[in-house]
Scaffold this active site. Structure first.
Site, PDB file in Angstrom:
ATOM      1  N   SER A 158      34.576  37.729  44.553  1.00 53.54           N
ATOM      2  CA  SER A 158      34.549  36.583  43.621  1.00 53.54           C
ATOM      3  C   SER A 158      34.223  35.316  44.392  1.00 53.54           C
ATOM      4  O   SER A 158      34.463  35.235  45.609  1.00 53.54           O
ATOM      5  CB  SER A 158      35.929  36.434  42.972  1.00 53.54           C
ATOM      6  OG  SER A 158      35.995  35.253  42.206  1.00 53.54           O
ATOM      7  N   TYR A 171      45.152  35.399  43.071  1.00 49.07           N
ATOM      8  CA  TYR A 171      43.838  36.013  42.816  1.00 49.07           C
ATOM      9  C   TYR A 171      42.929  35.790  44.031  1.00 49.07           C
ATOM     10  O   TYR A 171      42.298  36.719  44.541  1.00 49.07           O
ATOM     11  CB  TYR A 171      43.225  35.415  41.549  1.00 49.07           C
ATOM     12  CG  TYR A 171      41.900  36.017  41.163  1.00 49.07           C
ATOM     13  CD1 TYR A 171      41.811  37.346  40.733  1.00 49.07           C
ATOM     14  CD2 TYR A 171      40.723  35.271  41.214  1.00 49.07           C
ATOM     15  CE1 TYR A 171      40.584  37.908  40.372  1.00 49.07           C
ATOM     16  CE2 TYR A 171      39.498  35.821  40.854  1.00 49.07           C
ATOM     17  CZ  TYR A 171      39.439  37.137  40.434  1.00 49.07           C
ATOM     18  OH  TYR A 171      38.231  37.695  40.075  1.00 49.07           O
TER      19      TYR A 171
HETATM   20  N1  LIG Z   1      35.001  37.671  34.916  1.00 52.42           N
HETATM   21  C1  LIG Z   1      34.922  36.833  35.952  1.00 52.42           C
HETATM   22  O1  LIG Z   1      34.888  35.597  35.776  1.00 52.42           O
HETATM   23  C2  LIG Z   1      34.840  37.356  37.363  1.00 52.42           C
HETATM   24  C3  LIG Z   1      34.350  36.505  38.358  1.00 52.42           C
HETATM   25  C4  LIG Z   1      34.294  36.975  39.669  1.00 52.42           C
HETATM   26  C5  LIG Z   1      34.692  38.248  39.972  1.00 52.42           C
HETATM   27  N2  LIG Z   1      35.164  39.058  38.991  1.00 52.42           N
HETATM   28  C6  LIG Z   1      35.615  40.409  39.367  1.00 52.42           C
HETATM   29  O2  LIG Z   1      34.813  41.348  38.708  1.00 52.42           O
HETATM   30  C7  LIG Z   1      35.517  42.573  38.574  1.00 52.42           C
HETATM   31  C8  LIG Z   1      35.384  43.075  37.152  1.00 52.42           C
HETATM   32  O3  LIG Z   1      36.015  42.159  36.274  1.00 52.42           O
HETATM   33  P1  LIG Z   1      35.469  41.852  34.815  1.00 52.42           P
HETATM   34  O4  LIG Z   1      35.238  40.390  34.736  1.00 52.42           O
HETATM   35  O5  LIG Z   1      34.391  42.794  34.475  1.00 52.42           O
HETATM   36  O6  LIG Z   1      36.795  42.126  33.971  1.00 52.42           O
HETATM   37  P2  LIG Z   1      37.165  43.177  32.840  1.00 52.42           P
HETATM   38  O7  LIG Z   1      36.126  43.200  31.790  1.00 52.42           O
HETATM   39  O8  LIG Z   1      38.553  42.846  32.468  1.00 52.42           O
HETATM   40  O9  LIG Z   1      37.114  44.562  33.632  1.00 52.42           O
HETATM   41  C9  LIG Z   1      38.113  44.943  34.514  1.00 52.42           C
HETATM   42  C10 LIG Z   1      37.985  46.434  34.708  1.00 52.42           C
HETATM   43  O10 LIG Z   1      38.940  46.854  35.682  1.00 52.42           O
HETATM   44  C11 LIG Z   1      39.543  48.047  35.218  1.00 52.42           C
HETATM   45  N3  LIG Z   1      40.857  48.212  35.817  1.00 52.42           N
HETATM   46  C12 LIG Z   1      41.880  47.325  35.846  1.00 52.42           C
HETATM   47  N4  LIG Z   1      42.936  47.875  36.443  1.00 52.42           N
HETATM   48  C13 LIG Z   1      42.592  49.138  36.799  1.00 52.42           C
HETATM   49  C14 LIG Z   1      43.263  50.217  37.440  1.00 52.42           C
HETATM   50  N5  LIG Z   1      44.528  50.114  37.845  1.00 52.42           N
HETATM   51  N6  LIG Z   1      42.580  51.357  37.641  1.00 52.42           N
HETATM   52  C15 LIG Z   1      41.301  51.490  37.236  1.00 52.42           C
HETATM   53  N7  LIG Z   1      40.610  50.518  36.621  1.00 52.42           N
HETATM   54  C16 LIG Z   1      41.260  49.354  36.405  1.00 52.42           C
HETATM   55  C17 LIG Z   1      39.589  47.893  33.698  1.00 52.42           C
HETATM   56  O11 LIG Z   1      39.624  49.176  33.084  1.00 52.42           O
HETATM   57  P3  LIG Z   1      40.900  49.862  32.362  1.00 52.42           P
HETATM   58  O12 LIG Z   1      41.737  48.778  31.784  1.00 52.42           O
HETATM   59  O13 LIG Z   1      40.268  50.763  31.345  1.00 52.42           O
HETATM   60  O14 LIG Z   1      41.561  50.624  33.454  1.00 52.42           O
HETATM   61  C18 LIG Z   1      38.247  47.248  33.450  1.00 52.42           C
HETATM   62  O15 LIG Z   1      37.241  48.219  33.324  1.00 52.42           O
HETATM   63  C19 LIG Z   1      36.958  42.270  38.985  1.00 52.42           C
HETATM   64  O16 LIG Z   1      37.164  42.746  40.296  1.00 52.42           O
HETATM   65  C20 LIG Z   1      37.024  40.757  38.948  1.00 52.42           C
HETATM   66  O17 LIG Z   1      37.989  40.238  39.836  1.00 52.42           O
HETATM   67  C21 LIG Z   1      35.230  38.644  37.689  1.00 52.42           C
END
Ligand SMILES: NC(=O)c1ccc[n+]([C@@H]2O[C@H](COP(=O)([O-])OP(=O)(O)OC[C@H]3O[C@@H](n4cnc5c(N)ncnc54)[C@H](OP(=O)(O)O)[C@@H]3O)[C@@H](O)[C@H]2O)c1
Length: 256
Positions: A158, A171
């Site tokens: 991130s 975070y």
């Molecule tokens: N959105 C942003 O602004 C942003 C910015 C920078 C980086 N990121 C990073 O991008 C990545 C994806 O996030 P996103 O924005 O796509 O969020 P999201 O839509 O909430 O997706 C998060 C994913 O993680 C999975 N997950 C959570 N806990 C888990 C566990 N214990 N075991 C297996 N899977 C798990 C969830 O699936 P289940 O609930 O089905 O398990 C879901 O598929 C994260 O690492 C986040 O920190 C996000």
């Protein structure tokens, strides 16, 4: 090639990109957001995708979409905080495809809170997913990649892993740690006498997904999950001598 033996700019075209078709990728966090979009993007390139997350129904829906587009997908219901789950997921992939070329660690969660008010147990739960889970999955895929002599680990870190801000302590700590882990992994697998495993850290600013829901509106100049997915596709389609180590993406208007 010019007289110095290097390729001219004109010669550097998409035809230099590595063909990803028929490769096998494991994508954690594939049930939503960046992971789901990455799985769709790679599957469209012909990559066979193993979809990991806890919500099996969402993974099943994605598998059906990928297959109706002519792709190949395998659902591996996995909680990345559970060692047995992770081991079984890798076994399923090996049994089905016999190889694993790309791991995209996208599973993650975000809890924002001021330090003095934070529930530290919740911060620890977040670190268990964002850092410990990512390390667990990465370690579990290495033997397979080492046997093949090649592999690519893409960690969705991130912007918060490069720059912290008030409320993001827990975070950010998890994402700075992911960056440190990635760099050490890269160094362990670089050099001529080691297996060839590439490592890419992707550092997006805010992306419109379930994770960023509820953020203050002034932060909500966002990227789309597909913007991040394209950066993953870029990193994994470079020729073998190119290791894209870091991609930092901000929404253009983001000041932070
Ligand atoms: N959105 C942003 O602004 C942003 C910015 C920078 C980086 N990121 C990073 O991008 C990545 C994806 O996030 P996103 O924005 O796509 O969020 P999201 O839509 O909430 O997706 C998060 C994913 O993680 C999975 N997950 C959570 N806990 C888990 C566990 N214990 N075991 C297996 N899977 C798990 C969830 O699936 P289940 O609930 O089905 O398990 C879901 O598929 C994260 O690492 C986040 O920190 C996000």
């Amino acid at each position: 090639m010019d007289s110095s033996g290097t390729k001219s700019m004109a010669a550097l075209t998409d035809s230099d990109a590595e063909d990803t078709a028929q490769k096998v990728a494991l994508i954690t966090g594939a049930s939503s957001g960046i992971g789901r979009s990455t799985a769709e993007t790679l599957a469209r390139e012909g990559v066979r995708v193993a979809l990991a997350a806890r919500r099996k129904d969402k993974l099943q829906q994605l598998k059906e979409r990928v297959e109706s587009d002519g792709g190949t997908a395998l659902v591996v219901e996995t909680d990345i905080t559970d060692e047995d789950d992770v081991r079984e997921a890798i076994e399923q992939i090996e049994n089905r495809f016999g190889r694993l070329d790309i791991l995209v660690n996208s599973a993650g969660m975000m809890i924002l809170d001021q330090v003095e008010e934070a529930d530290i147990t919740e911060f620890q739960r977040m670190i268990d997913v964002n850092l410990n889970g990512l390390m667990r999955v990465t370690q579990a895929v290495l033997p397979l990649m080492q046997r093949q002599g090649s592999g690519h680990v893409v960690n969705i870190s991130s912007l918060a892993g490069r720059k912290s801000f008030p409320g993001a302590s827990g975070y950010s700590a998890s994402k700075y740690a992911v960056n440190g882990f990635s760099e050490a992994l890269r160094e362990e697998f670089s050099g001529e006498d080691t297996e060839y495993i590439r490592v890419t850290d992707i550092e997006p600013g805010f992306v419109e997904t379930d994770l960023s829901e509820g953020l203050p509106p002034e932060w909500m100049e966002t990227l789309d999950p597909a913007d991040v997915a394209r950066s993953v596709r870029y990193a994994v389609s470079q020729p073998p001598h190119v290791d894209v180590n870091e991609i930092l993406l901000r929404p253009t208007q983001m000041e932070l």
